[in-house]
Write a protein that holds these residues in place. Sequence first.
Motif: not given
Length: 170
Positions: A22-27, A29-30, A33-34
């Motif tokens: 999840f952290l890798q995905f957030q980094l 593709h910031p 989610v929104s």
Amino acid sequence: HWKQKKYFILGIPLLFVCAAPFLQFQLTHPGAVSEHLCRINSYLCTQKSQNEKIILFVFKYLWGLSPSYWFFPHTFDLARHTMYGSSHVSLFTLPFFVLGFMYSLFQLKKAEYRFIFCILLPVPFGGALAEIEITRVFFFLIPYLLFCGIGIDFIFKFLKNRRTAFIVYG
């Protein structure tokens, strides 16, 4: 719980291992989610006030746990996700579910019953962010089946004890 702190300390690295994807995905593709929430027309992307959004979230969360949603026919879900005139789960099982739910409430001091509620409470979160639909909350079926099983087991134990009492005193 402090008696088990060695397990807690061993669990911290496991938490990071589980959170790494999840952290890798957030980094990488910031804004994904929104962007996805806006794509599915979530009320979180509207110009509503924070209070309105909180009220909507609570309403949708409670609707996802509501017996009205699960045990009675409705037209809130997409037509392809429902059968006309049918509910998501059989109304016949409602007494077993209620009995198991109530029995579990009285047994909350035992970890196995608390665990079922730990499974139940996060079920509607995904649907409450946009709209409650069966595809977003079908994980309800796991605690639902556990509560039904507890209710059926309670009935069998009650009948067994009653039969034994009848034979002894009968």
